[in-house]
Scaffold this active site. Structure first.
Site, mmCIF file in Angstrom:
data_model
loop_
_atom_site.group_PDB
_atom_site.id
_atom_site.type_symbol
_atom_site.label_atom_id
_atom_site.label_comp_id
_atom_site.label_asym_id
_atom_site.label_seq_id
_atom_site.Cartn_x
_atom_site.Cartn_y
_atom_site.Cartn_z
ATOM 1 N N ALA A 35 -4.279 7.967 -3.769
ATOM 2 C CA ALA A 35 -2.972 7.443 -4.150
ATOM 3 C C ALA A 35 -3.199 5.982 -4.553
ATOM 4 C CB ALA A 35 -2.003 7.558 -2.980
ATOM 5 N N SER B 116 0.850 -1.186 0.000
ATOM 6 C CA SER B 116 0.000 0.000 0.000
ATOM 7 C C SER B 116 0.888 1.239 0.000
ATOM 8 C CB SER B 116 -0.918 -0.036 1.230
ATOM 9 O OG SER B 116 -1.874 0.991 1.169
ATOM 10 N N ASN B 117 0.386 2.363 0.422
ATOM 11 C CA ASN B 117 1.199 3.586 0.499
ATOM 12 C C ASN B 117 0.749 4.430 1.692
ATOM 13 O OD1 ASN B 117 -0.930 5.512 -0.403
ATOM 14 N ND2 ASN B 117 -0.828 4.226 -2.234
ATOM 15 N N ARG B 118 1.339 5.606 1.830
ATOM 16 C CA ARG B 118 1.170 6.394 3.058
ATOM 17 C C ARG B 118 -0.043 7.318 3.050
ATOM 18 N NH1 ARG B 118 6.047 6.125 5.773
ATOM 19 N NH2 ARG B 118 7.783 5.443 4.494
ATOM 20 N N SER B 119 -0.896 7.233 2.059
ATOM 21 C CA SER B 119 -2.032 8.172 2.009
ATOM 22 C C SER B 119 -2.977 7.950 3.191
ATOM 23 C CB SER B 119 -2.797 8.002 0.691
ATOM 24 O OG SER B 119 -3.969 8.783 0.722
#
Ligand code: PMT
Length: 423
Positions: free
Chosen positions: A292, A225-228
């Protein structure tokens, strides 16, 4: 095309430079008004508390006085109370100074007095004198809320333009469960923001917004995943809603509470998000892709947990479909805004994405800058559009940036958007 001149710019912060009179009436939920006062102040408001006699049986005025740094109004005839004698009658001075009156909690008795114009104490008298927007957050027992007298009083107030929130369903002080709990703090704050925003320039517009990250499963317990955090998309949803739009928010997994009066569609993967965007795009006037979306996902997902201890692993990835590139043709002339999350060469890369993805506008942010990008309350962005705009904005709250983006959408030189009016 129907166009309307904008009479004012969007606000720069939710409650900055606003004087909010917080009326507290006699309810067990009166203690919750303490936290509400704190939140209003944290969002920039000057908070003036006015309490009824019964409210003071539940919470002492001193609590609010210490918190707000201002004397609490309790008495219609006490010149030394919240307003110095030099300012004249307290109820008139308070009514004049208020940008908004919120009554939370509002008892059934208070709702009845407001509906019938009774004025026998400071709060009800100032409510009668006030010309500002009024928000009422009721709290009472479930049986009272559904009583025909209360229903009729609520209807009267709503017809008069007062924002009366729906109470929450849940356990009540009586021990019963029902509809009568004070609405959630976030719902009250959103209603205040909506009532304070006089310009409904997105009225009639259907705005589709994406927010948050996507998660791409590796196995049933792991994902990439990502940091959003979703905060940028949430701010856009609140801003568009407060300006009168009908908002659908397609949201990847976040820890944020639902946005009141916004249809939130939860999704997990980029494929879930793609399907929802494609389906809902045709019924939208504006699409803003703040999410994101994962650019890559595991080439295969294991049906069972991948066991540890089989030595080092290499993760095979495949690209995800690009949602913006997959949009159906814009037969209805939708306005499409993308975001560009960069770590360098901000304007060049964003401009390339604007062209490649056939966007009308792109919001470029450098996610390595302090206070900008993922997880922060603030952001700094450059707005570019296909008409040649390139506006480097300063660091500001995500809500303020959301309003600047919406301003820019309306300012775009096109007749495709039917702009709403003021109300
Ligand atoms: O959520 P927050 O914590 O508040 O953080 C906000 C933010 C940093 C996530 C936000 O400001 C932001 O930059 N969002 C876009 C992130 C991104 O994916 O940028 P990108 O440059 O990789 O993608 C360009 C555009 O294509 C984006 O509008 C994106 O939504 C879209 N995209 C990306 C991949 C994909 N498969 N399909 C897409 O449509």
């Amino acid at each position: 095309m129907k166009t309307t001149n904008r009479t004012s710019r969007a606000p720069v912060g939710r409650f900055r430079e606003k004087t909010i009179v917080l009326g507290v009436t006699g309810s067990i939920a009166a203690y919750k008004a303490v936290s509400l006062a704190r939140r209003l102040m944290a969002e920039g408001a000057v908070v003036q508390v006015v309490m009824t006699r019964n409210a003071q049986r539940f919470v002492g005025p001193l609590t609010f006085q210490e918190l707000t740094g201002r004397p609490v109004g309790t008495d219609l005839f006490a010149p030394s109370d919240a307003v110095p004698a030099s300012m004249g009658m307290p109820h008139l001075a308070l009514a004049e100074s208020a940008d908004l009156l919120v009554i939370a909690p509002a008892s059934a008795h208070c709702v009845a007095k407001l509906a019938h114009g009774l004025a026998d104490d400071l709060l009800s008298t100032l409510a009668l004198a006030a010309e500002c927007p009024v928000v009422v957050a009721p709290a009472m027992d479930g049986g009272m809320w559904t009583h025909p007298a209360v229903c009729s009083n609520v209807l009267t107030l709503r017809q008069r333009g007062v924002t009366v929130l729906e109470p929450e369903v849940g356990p009540l002080a009586s021990g019963r469960t029902g509809k009568g709990r004070l609405p959630e703090e976030d719902a009250i704050l959103s209603a205040i923001a909506g009532a304070l925003h006089p310009v409904k320039d997105f009225k009639g517009q259907r705005v589709l917004i994406t927010a948050g990250p996507t998660q791409e499963a590796l196995d049933p317990v792991r994902f990439i995943s990502n940091r959003s955090s979703g905060k940028m998309g949430w701010a856009l949803a609140e801003a568009a809603r407060d300006r009168g739009a009908g908002v659908v928010l397609i949201a990847g997994p976040t820890a944020l509470p639902p946005v009141p009066n916004v249809t939130v569609v939860p999704v997990v993967t980029s494929e879930d998000m793609r399907k929802e965007v494609i389906t809902r795009f045709v019924d939208s006037d504006v699409l803003i892709m703040a999410a994101a979306v994962a650019d890559f996902r595991p080439a295969g997902s294991s049906p069972g947990k991948i066991p540890k201890g089989r030595g080092p692993r290499t993760l095979a990835l495949e690209p995800t479909p690009d949602i913006l590139m997959d949009l159906p043709s814009r037969r209805a002339g939708q306005f499409v805004v993308g975001f560009s999350a960069e770590t360098g060469d901000l304007v060049e890369r964003a401009r390339a994405k604007l062209r490649r993805k056939a966007l009308d506008m792109i919001v470029a942010n450098n996610v390595t800058e302090p206070g900008a990008g993922f997880g922060t309350e603030t952001n700094r962005a450059t707005l570019l559009d296909r008409a040649g705009r390139c506006d480097a904005l300063p660091l500001m709250s995500k809500l303020e940036l959301a309003h600047r983006i919406l301003d820019a959408v309306l300012e775009f030189p096109t007749d495709r958007l039917q702009k709403g009016g003021t109300s």
